[in-house]
Design an enzyme around this catalytic site. Structure first.
Site, PDB file in Angstrom:
ATOM      1  N   LYS A 119      10.849  86.649  37.793  1.00 20.54           N
ATOM      2  CA  LYS A 119      11.075  86.645  36.396  1.00 20.54           C
ATOM      3  C   LYS A 119       9.230  87.396  35.995  1.00 20.54           C
ATOM      4  CE  LYS A 119      13.999  82.420  35.696  1.00 20.54           C
ATOM      5  NZ  LYS A 119      13.862  81.201  35.851  1.00 20.54           N
ATOM      6  N   LYS A 211      23.398  88.555  40.639  1.00 18.72           N
ATOM      7  CA  LYS A 211      24.346  87.023  40.291  1.00 18.72           C
ATOM      8  C   LYS A 211      24.319  87.025  38.921  1.00 18.72           C
ATOM      9  CE  LYS A 211      20.343  84.188  40.124  1.00 18.72           C
ATOM     10  NZ  LYS A 211      19.088  83.254  39.986  1.00 18.72           N
ATOM     11  N   LYS A 214      22.120  83.886  33.051  1.00 18.43           N
ATOM     12  CA  LYS A 214      21.957  83.392  31.812  1.00 18.43           C
ATOM     13  C   LYS A 214      21.906  84.820  30.986  1.00 18.43           C
ATOM     14  CE  LYS A 214      21.766  78.716  31.703  1.00 18.43           C
ATOM     15  NZ  LYS A 214      20.930  77.848  31.797  1.00 18.43           N
TER      16      LYS A 214
END
Ligand code: TYM
Length: 349
Positions: A119, A211, A214
């Site tokens: 992230k 994966k 969102k």
């Protein structure tokens, strides 16, 4: 025999819509476990703000996302009478215990967390401190209720290992005080992850090595729980596959991530094992399998969006669920936090 009563806690972030990965990787187990366990399901709004306001979108977006995700929980089948449904920020003890755990967890442990690396990206100096500390807050979410079981998708495994490490170190560091206060050998349980089912890691429909998430810029990569029946069917028909057909045994899915993903999704939605699905569809073409999968996915998922809209027409109801849930959660969390303060030597009046 563990000295701890079985108790389940899990949570999802209110950032954007929930998707098929959230549903198959976590929610199906949440729904199953509310029939057999004491269950707490949290909307982790304090986690949602860890990437900085330009990413989470500001107050109006956050408020809507919290209500949307709560409505999605209920629309998926969580029952506010059976489960405690609440938002993290209304139970201040999560943040308080996280501070204590900040002083238990070691930098070296957090440096190993792969989600932070993903992230934060290349420019980690500009990531928020909260993003780095995220797994410590997650440990506090779990242990403030002394939860023994945490149903999640595969991607949360490392965070749950950290939770176990924190519990273990707290129990050891304060062993004498814990015993002196009458808590026996351990104050916190060593929590078990519940990572179960044929779809614990749902992959992107456009790239079987990534994966489903969102944050993927392509909406075709995921099925949102708010998608219409037409969108669900279209996304499945457009899903990437390889040139071969459906194998007759699970071994034939090796090295074929897109095929493995679609078969896993079918199995999870149908409540079957992968072998059972292959026994029915093995030897066939993907086109026919995708038609069957689209039909099944629409049957299972399309009603969720309808139910969410019905619930959101009355935001007062959704807010009342959160208030009631937060009151019930706080009633468990407050005495635990008080014991933590006593164990550590803070003056408690
Ligand atoms: P979050 O919001 O990213 O995801 C919520 C749940 O959905 C699962 N999940 C998936 N499962 C399978 N395939 C996928 N592609 C997929 N994407 C997401 C996640 O594993 C998760 O179970 N850190 C957590 C939230 C959290 C939490 C907690 C969880 C905060 N405190 C305490 C459990 C206990 C997270 O970001 O989940």
């Amino acid at each position: 025999m563990s000295q701890f009563t079985p108790r389940v806690l899990s949570g999802m972030q209110p950032t954007g819509n929930l998707h098929l990965g959230n549903y198959l990787g976590a929610m199906l187990n949440w729904i199953r476990m509310q029939e057999t366990h004491e269950t707490l399901y949290c909307v982790v709004d304090l986690h949602a703000i860890t990437q900085g306001v330009t990413v989470w979108g500001g107050p109006t977006v956050l408020r809507k996302a919290i209500l949307d995700v709560t409505a999605a929980y209920i629309a998926c089948g969580l029952d506010p009478k059976k489960s405690i449904i609440f938002n993290q920020s209304q139970v201040a003890e999560h943040a308080e215990l996280a501070w204590v755990f900040n002083c238990v967890a070691r930098l070296g442990w957090l440096d190993r967390m792969t989600q932070f690396k993903e992230k934060a990206g290349k420019d980690k100096e500009r990531a928020s401190v909260g993003l780095y500390d995220y797994p410590v807050l997650m440990a506090a979410d779990i242990l403030i209720y002394k939860a023994t079981h945490v149903p999640v998708g595969e991607d949360q495994k490392q965070h749950l290992e950290l939770t176990r490490d924190i519990a273990q170190k707290f129990n050891l560091d304060f062993a004498e005080s814990i015993a002196a206060q009458g808590h026996g050998e351990a104050f916190f349980p060593i929590t078990d992850p519940v990572i179960q089912g044929p779809a614990t890691r749902v992959m992107s429909l456009r790239d079987g090595t990534k994966k489903m998430s969102k944050s993927d810029p392509s909406d075709l990569s995921r099925i949102n729980l708010t998608d219409s029946a037409d969108d669900i069917a279209r996304k499945i028909r457009k899903a990437k596959t390889d040139a071969d057909g459906i194998p007759s045994a699970a071994g034939g899915l090796k090295g074929r991530p897109e095929a493995e993903n679609l078969v896993g999704i079918y199995a999870a939605l149908a409540g079957q094992g992968v072998e059972q699905v292959l026994a029915e569809y093995g030897g066939g073409q993907f086109s026919a399998f995708k038609n069957a999968l689209a039909e099944l996915a629409v049957l299972k998922l399309a009603p969720i969006a309808g139910e969410m809209n019905r619930l959101l027409a009355d935001p007062g109801y959704v807010e009342a669920v959160l208030k009631d849930g937060s009151d019930r959660a706080r009633a468990i969390a407050q005495p635990v936090m008080r014991e933590v303060r006593k164990i550590m030597g803070f003056v408690v009046s």
